[in-house]
Design an enzyme around this catalytic site. Structure first.
Site, PDB file in Angstrom:
ATOM      1  CG  HIS A  63      -4.851   2.815  -1.350  1.00  0.00           C
ATOM      2  ND1 HIS A  63      -4.832   3.022   0.012  1.00  0.00           N
ATOM      3  CD2 HIS A  63      -6.128   3.053  -1.740  1.00  0.00           C
ATOM      4  CE1 HIS A  63      -6.050   3.344   0.426  1.00  0.00           C
ATOM      5  NE2 HIS A  63      -6.853   3.381  -0.618  1.00  0.00           N
ATOM      6  CG  ASP A  95      -2.291   0.631   0.883  1.00  0.00           C
ATOM      7  OD1 ASP A  95      -2.291   1.859   0.677  1.00  0.00           O
ATOM      8  OD2 ASP A  95      -3.314  -0.076   0.810  1.00  0.00           O
ATOM      9  CD  GLU A 132     -10.432   4.371   0.330  1.00  0.00           C
ATOM     10  OE1 GLU A 132     -11.254   4.750   1.173  1.00  0.00           O
ATOM     11  OE2 GLU A 132      -9.308   3.966   0.624  1.00  0.00           O
TER      12      GLU A 132
END
Ligand SMILES: *[C@@H]1O[C@H](CO)[C@@H](O)[C@H](O)[C@H]1NC(C)=O
Ligand SMILES: *[C@@H]1O[C@H](CO)[C@@H](O)[C@H](O)[C@H]1NC(C)=O
Ligand SMILES: *[C@@H]1O[C@H](CO)[C@@H](O)[C@H](O)[C@H]1NC(C)=O
Ligand SMILES: *[C@@H]1O[C@H](CO)[C@@H](O)[C@H](O)[C@H]1NC(C)=O
Ligand SMILES: *[C@@H]1O[C@H](CO)[C@@H](O)[C@H](O)[C@H]1NC(C)=O
Length: 601
Positions: free
Chosen positions: A273, A220, A344
Site C-alpha cells: 500500500h 496509502d 496485503e
C-alpha cells in the site's frame, strides 16, 4: 420472591434496587448502575463541580456544563428502561414522585487519585458516580481518564424537567469500568480526504461513546496527505493543496484527542500500500507503481485495488527513507503504539523490481516469506528503537502467500479475515490481538463494487441467478458484503471459542471505515450510530446478568443515542422507522422477550 426479599434486605442497608423507574438509558450501559427510589433531584442553577486543579479536568467540566444546560435533553420516548413488564409504560417526568420537597444538587465533587497517569493502553479508566438525595454528588476515579468517562455518563443521565430546569430522575450509584482496554475506530484518510473538522467531530463522538482509540490510517498508495519535515515533497501526492494535514493540524488532532481521552494511533502501511509520496522522493524505492493493477488478467494482478505500489524490499535506499519517516512521525505522535501496516503484500508486484529479481537470482532457495522477513528484520528494530509497541495487520503472520517467517511475539496483530478463526490462530500462537473482523466490523461493506469498466455488472439476471459472482449478485456487490447492521456488530462475540489464556490476548477491537466510497459527505452516517454498538460491546459487553444477549433492550438505547448524536451535530443514520422508536419494542421480531436465541454459532 427472591427479588422482593433482596429488595427488603438491601433497603435496610441502603436503598431498594428493584425499581428502575427512570427514562434515561445511557450508552454504553454502565457495568453496574443502581437507581434508588428518591427523586427527582434538581440541578441548582449554579450547579458546579468541586475539583482539583487540572487542565484536562477543567476543560471536561466546562464541556459538560455547557452541554447539559444547552442540550436540555428530553428522552425522546419516555419508557421505563429494563422494564420486566411488557409493553413498557410511560412516566410523567414533571410529576414529582415522592414529596414536594425539592431536592437540589448544588455540586458534584470530583476526586481523582492520580493526575500523573498518562493516556496510554491499559490505563485505568474506571470511575464511580453517586447522586444522593441530600448532599453533593461524587465522582471518584483513579485517573483523570476515568473521570472523563464519569462526566460522559453524567451528561446522559441529566435531563430536562420540561420547564428549563434539569433533573436527575433518582438517586443513583454507578460503578463502571471497561471490559477491554482498546476500543477504537479506524478511519482511512488516503482513499478520500477528510478535513480536520471531520476528525475532531469524530473524536468527540468517540469520547461520548467512551471509545478511546482513533486509528488514523493516514496514507496509502493513492494519496499522501501528511506534511513531513523530512520529506516535504511527499504531499506532491496529496489530492490538492487543500487536502493536506499540516504539522499543526496533526498536533491539533492529537491534543484534541488527549483532552477527551482518545489516543491517536497512527498507521503508516508498509511495505505494501505504498506509492503516493514515496515516488516523489525516488521512484526507484517503489515497485510496480506504474503497472496496471489488475493486469486485465487477474492471476497477474499487482494489487487488489488501484493503484498498485509496494516499497522495494531489496533497494537499500528504501530503509534510509523509511527510517527517516519513522523517526519523524514517532516523534510527532506521542501515542505508544505505532501501526506499521504490513497487509496485503502481492508477489507479482515485485516482478517489477530489478533489485528483487536480482536478489531471487542470487538466493535461489529464497521464498516470498524470506523476502517479507528481510523487510521485517530491518524495520522492526527501527521502530523498537523509538520505544513504540508495534502493531501490524495479521497478514504479516497469516497471509497465505506472503507472510514473514518469524514475527516477534511482542508485535500486536490486528485481525481482519475469517472472523474468530483468525483471532483464535493469533492468540493461540501467543500474540496480542486487536479484532477488526471484516465480516462484522467493516463499516464500508455492502455499498456495492466501486471498480469501473466492470463487465460483471452487465447481466440481466436477478440476484442470485449466477452463483459465485459476488460483484453484482445478491450479497450486495462488495467483497465484504453485506452491510454490517448494528445488530451484526453488537452480537459479535469477539472471543468466541477462545480459551482463558487466549482471551487474555484480546486487547479489544476496532470498527473500520475504509474510504474508497466515503468522504466528508457520508462520514457520519456510515460511522454512527453503528460504532456505538461496538462501543457498548467493548465497554460492558452484549449480555445481561444472566448471560443472555441484551440486543432487545439495546435497540431502544441505540435509537435514543442516535437522536442524541444528531442533536449534537453528528449525522448518524436512522435505524428504524420513527414509529418503531416511538413505540418501543413494537418492531421487535418476537414479542416474547425471552424467546430462545438461535445460537447460530
Ligand atoms: C404531568 O404532570 C403535569 C404536572 O404535574 C400535569 O400538568 C400533566 O397533566 C401531567 N400529564 C400527564 C399525562 O399525566
Ligand atoms: C512474476 O514472476 C513469477 C516467477 O517468475 C511468475 O510466476 C509470475 O507469473 C510473474 N508475474 C507477473 C505478473 O509477471
Ligand atoms: C538450496 O537448496 C538445495 C536443495 O535443498 C541445496 O542443495 C542447496 O545447498 C541450497 N542452496 C543454498 C544457497 O542454500
Ligand atoms: C472457521 O473455521 C471453521 C472450522 O474449520 C469453518 O467451518 C468456518 O467456515 C470458518 N469460518 C470462517 C469465517 O472462515
Ligand atoms: C417465551 O419463550 C420462553 C422460551 O421458549 C418460554 O419459556 C415462555 O413461556 C415464553 N413466554 C411467553 C409469554 O410466551
Amino acid at each position: 420472591m427472591i427479588n422482593l426479599l433482596y429488595c427488603i434486605v438491601v433497603l435496610i442497608i441502603t436503598r431498594c434496587l428493584l425499581a428502575e423507574a427512570v427514562s434515561v438509558n445511557p450508552l454504553p450501559k454502565p457495568r453496574s448502575i443502581q437507581w434508588g427510589y428518591v427523586g427527582p433531584i434538581y440541578l441548582h442553577r449554579s450547579f458546579t463541580f468541586f475539583r482539583q486543579p487540572n487542565p484536562i479536568l477543567e476543560a471536561a467540566v466546562e464541556r459538560t456544563l455547557n452541554l447539559i444546560w444547552s442540550e436540555q435533553w428530553k428522552p425522546r420516548v419516555i419508557v421505563q428502561s429494563e422494564s420486566p413488564n411488557y409493553p413498557p409504560f410511560p412516566i410523567n417526568l414533571t410529576k414529582r414522585t415522592d414529596d414536594d420537597n425539592i431536592r437540589l444538587l448544588t455540586a458534584i465533587s470530583i476526586d481523582v487519585k492520580d493526575f500523573s497517569v498518562h493516556l496510554q493502553h491499559g490505563v485505568d479508566e474506571s470511575y464511580t458516580l453517586d447522586i444522593f438525595s441530600d448532599r453533593i454528588g461524587t465522582i471518584t476515579s483513579k485517573t483523570v481518564w476515568g473521570a472523563l468517562h464519569a462526566l460522559q455518563t453524567l451528561n446522559q443521565i441529566v435531563i430536562s424537567d420540561g420547564n428549563g430546569g434539569l433533573i436527575i430522575e433518582k438517586t443513583v450509584h454507578i460503578e463502571d469500568a471497561p471490559l477491554y482496554p482498546h476500543r477504537g475506530l479506524l478511519l482511512d484518510t488516503a482513499r478520500n480526504f477528510y478535513p480536520v473538522s471531520d476528525l475532531l467531530k469524530t473524536i468527540d463522538a468517540l469520547a461520548w461513546s467512551k471509545m478511546n482509540v482513533f486509528h488514523w490510517h493516514i496514507v496509502d498508495s493513492q494519496s499522501w496527505p501528511l506534511q513531513l519535515k523530512s520529506y516535504p515533497q511527499m504531499t506532491g501526492d496529496a489530492y490538492s493543496n487543500n487536502e493536506i494535514y499540516s504539522q499543526s493540524d496533526v498536533q491539533q488532532v492529537i491534543d484534541y484527542g488527549r483532552l477527551r481521552g482518545v489516543r491517536i494511533l497512527p498507521e503508516f502501511d508498509m511495505p505494501g500500500h505504498a506509492r503516493a509520496g514515496y515516488r516523489q522522493i525516488d521512484p526507484d524505492i517503489v515497485s510496480c507503481g506504474d503497472s496496471w493493477w489488475s493486469n486485465d488478467e487477474w492471476p497477474y494482478h499487482t494489487a487488489v485495488e488501484p493503484t498498485p505500489g509496494q516499497l522495494d524490499i531489496i533497494n537499500q535506499k528504501t530503509y534510509k527513507v523509511v527510517n527517516n519517516i519513522i523517526s519523524e512521525v514517532t516523534s510527532i505522535f506521542t501515542e505508544k503504539f505505532f501501526h506499521a501496516g504490513f497487509d496485503e503484500l502481492n508477489q507479482n508486484c515485485y516482478n517489477y523490481s530489478k533489485y528483487v529479481s536480482e536478489w531471487f537470482k542470487e538466493n535461489p532457495n529464497a521464498t516470498y516469506p524470506d523476502l517479507a522477513q528481510y523487510f521485517l528484520d530491518r524495520v522492526y528494530p527501527m521502530i523498537k528503537a523509538t520505544n513504540k509497541r508495534i502493531v501490524m495487520w495479521e497478514d504479516v503472520f497469516l497471509s497465505p502467500d506472503f507472510p514473514a517467517k518469524d514475527v516477534p511475539k511482542d508485535v500486536i496483530l490486528q485481525s481482519w479475515n475469517e472472523g474468530v478463526n483468525n483471532t483464535k490462530k493469533i492468540t493461540a500462537a501467543g500474540y496480542d490481538v486487536i479484532v477488526s473482523s471484516a465480516d462484522f466490523l467493516y463499516l464500508d461493506c455492502g455499498f456495492g463494487g466501486w471498480i469501473s469498466n466492470d463487465p460483471r455488472y452487465n447481466q440481466n439476471l436477478n440476484n442470485g441467478a449466477a452463483i459465485g459472482d459476488f460483484n453484482w449478485g445478491g450479497t450486495g456487490g462488495s467483497w465484504c458484503a453485506p452491510y454490517k447492521t448494528w445488530q451484526r456488530i453488537y452480537d459479535y462475540d469477539i472471543d468466541y471459542t477462545l480459551t482463558d489464556i487466549e482471551k487474555k490476548h484480546v486487547l479489544g477491537a476496532e470498527a473500520a471505515l475504509w474510504s474508497e466510497q466515503s468522504d466528508s459527505v457520508v462520514l457520519d452516517s456510515k460511522v454512527w450510530p453503528r460504532t456505538a454498538a461496538l462501543a457498548e460491546l467493548l465497554w460492558s459487553g452484549n449480555k445481561d446478568m444472566s448471560g443472555r444477549k441484551r440486543y432487545r433492550e439495546m435497540a431502544q438505547r441505540i435509537n435514543e443515542y442516535r437522536e442524541r448524536l444528531v442533536a449534537r451535530g453528528v449525522g448518524a443514520a436512522p435505524l428504524q422507522p420513527k414509529w418503531c422508536y416511538k413505540n418501543p419494542h413494537a418492531c421487535d421480531f418476537f414479542r416474547n422477550e425471552t424467546v430462545p436465541d438461535y445460537n447460530l454459532q
